[in-house]
Design a protein around this motif. Sequence first.
Motif, short mmCIF file in Angstrom:
data_model
loop_
_atom_site.label_atom_id
_atom_site.label_comp_id
_atom_site.label_asym_id
_atom_site.label_seq_id
_atom_site.Cartn_x
_atom_site.Cartn_y
_atom_site.Cartn_z
N ALA A 10 22.95 0.02 9.75
CA ALA A 10 23.20 1.43 9.43
C ALA A 10 24.65 1.79 9.77
O ALA A 10 25.33 2.48 9.00
CB ALA A 10 22.23 2.33 10.18
N LEU A 11 25.15 1.33 10.91
CA LEU A 11 26.53 1.59 11.29
C LEU A 11 27.51 0.94 10.32
O LEU A 11 28.55 1.53 9.98
CB LEU A 11 26.78 1.11 12.72
N ALA A 12 27.18 -0.25 9.85
CA ALA A 12 28.03 -0.92 8.86
C ALA A 12 28.04 -0.15 7.55
O ALA A 12 29.07 -0.08 6.86
CB ALA A 12 27.56 -2.35 8.64
N MET A 13 26.91 0.47 7.21
CA MET A 13 26.83 1.27 5.98
C MET A 13 27.68 2.53 6.09
O MET A 13 28.25 2.99 5.10
CB MET A 13 25.37 1.62 5.68
N VAL A 14 27.80 3.07 7.29
CA VAL A 14 28.72 4.20 7.51
C VAL A 14 30.15 3.72 7.25
O VAL A 14 30.91 4.38 6.52
CB VAL A 14 28.59 4.76 8.94
N ALA A 15 30.52 2.59 7.82
CA ALA A 15 31.88 2.06 7.67
C ALA A 15 32.21 1.76 6.21
O ALA A 15 33.37 1.92 5.78
CB ALA A 15 32.06 0.81 8.53
N ARG A 16 31.21 1.35 5.43
CA ARG A 16 31.43 1.03 4.01
C ARG A 16 31.33 2.25 3.11
O ARG A 16 31.50 2.13 1.89
CB ARG A 16 30.42 -0.02 3.55
N GLY A 17 31.01 3.42 3.66
CA GLY A 17 30.87 4.62 2.85
C GLY A 17 29.55 4.73 2.12
O GLY A 17 29.43 5.51 1.18
N GLU A 18 28.55 3.98 2.57
CA GLU A 18 27.23 4.06 1.93
C GLU A 18 26.36 5.14 2.57
O GLU A 18 25.44 5.64 1.94
CB GLU A 18 26.53 2.70 2.02
N ILE A 19 26.64 5.47 3.82
CA ILE A 19 26.02 6.63 4.47
C ILE A 19 27.13 7.64 4.67
O ILE A 19 28.09 7.38 5.40
CB ILE A 19 25.37 6.24 5.82
N VAL A 20 27.01 8.80 3.99
CA VAL A 20 28.09 9.79 4.02
C VAL A 20 27.60 11.16 4.48
O VAL A 20 28.36 12.14 4.43
CB VAL A 20 28.77 9.91 2.63
N ASP A 21 26.37 11.25 4.94
CA ASP A 21 25.84 12.51 5.43
C ASP A 21 26.30 12.74 6.86
O ASP A 21 26.09 11.89 7.74
CB ASP A 21 24.30 12.48 5.35
N GLY A 22 26.91 13.90 7.12
CA GLY A 22 27.53 14.17 8.41
C GLY A 22 26.56 14.09 9.59
O GLY A 22 26.86 13.46 10.61
N LYS A 23 25.41 14.75 9.48
CA LYS A 23 24.48 14.77 10.62
C LYS A 23 23.98 13.37 10.94
O LYS A 23 23.79 13.02 12.11
CB LYS A 23 23.31 15.71 10.33
N THR A 24 23.81 12.56 9.91
CA THR A 24 23.31 11.19 10.11
C THR A 24 24.37 10.34 10.80
O THR A 24 24.07 9.57 11.73
CB THR A 24 22.91 10.58 8.76
N ILE A 25 25.60 10.45 10.36
CA ILE A 25 26.71 9.72 10.99
C ILE A 25 26.82 10.11 12.46
O ILE A 25 26.97 9.25 13.35
CB ILE A 25 28.02 9.97 10.24
N MET A 26 26.71 11.39 12.76
CA MET A 26 26.80 11.86 14.14
C MET A 26 25.71 11.25 15.01
O MET A 26 25.95 10.80 16.14
CB MET A 26 26.74 13.39 14.19
#
Length: 198
Positions: free
Chosen positions: A168-184
């Motif tokens: 999931a953290l790698a998906m944030v880095a790749r721009g696949e997870i872009v929802d703010g609350k989820t990233i936080m």
Amino acid sequence: MPLNTAERVRIIDTETLSDDWYVLKKTTFEFLRSDNVWQRQSRETYDRGNGATALLFDPARETVVLTRQFRLPAFVNGHDGMLIEAPAGLLDAASPEERIRAELEEETGYRVRDVEKVFEAFMSPGSVTEKLYFFVAHYDSASKVAEGGGVASEGEDIEVIELPLEQALAMVARGEIVDGKTIMLLQHLALRLASASA
């Protein structure tokens, strides 16, 4: 003695622009600037109530449960609209803890008893009044009591996704997870685990 904020704001006029799905208002006000000058301003505020969100985490397997659903605002801003998110919902007169437990079960099918509040945040304070309450909750296979997927009559068509936290953290880095609350929430959990193992 410095003035408190309420003494620096004079509401001149408030106009309701829309009261359909939620409430959009235009407010004209005067604000006492730090240079001691009253300045007239006009702003629009979108009031949809406060909400709660939670990240489901299985500490034994270091996995998380997220959802994928269509979000029209993201779609009209150039995204394909299918956002991967932590479950969330508006409070609708419930306490944040009650609301998020119900939302987790509706969206993911997992029933959790204990939710841990980790922080509160205004997500878009320039225009939206909403404050979000953020939680982390532990789950395991025994917590699964239903399929999840949301409430069809409310327009929800939610896919439940379980994946390793690291992925999931790698998906944030790749721009696949872009929802703010989820990233936080993902970053909060990663920092907590790193601190605990240090």
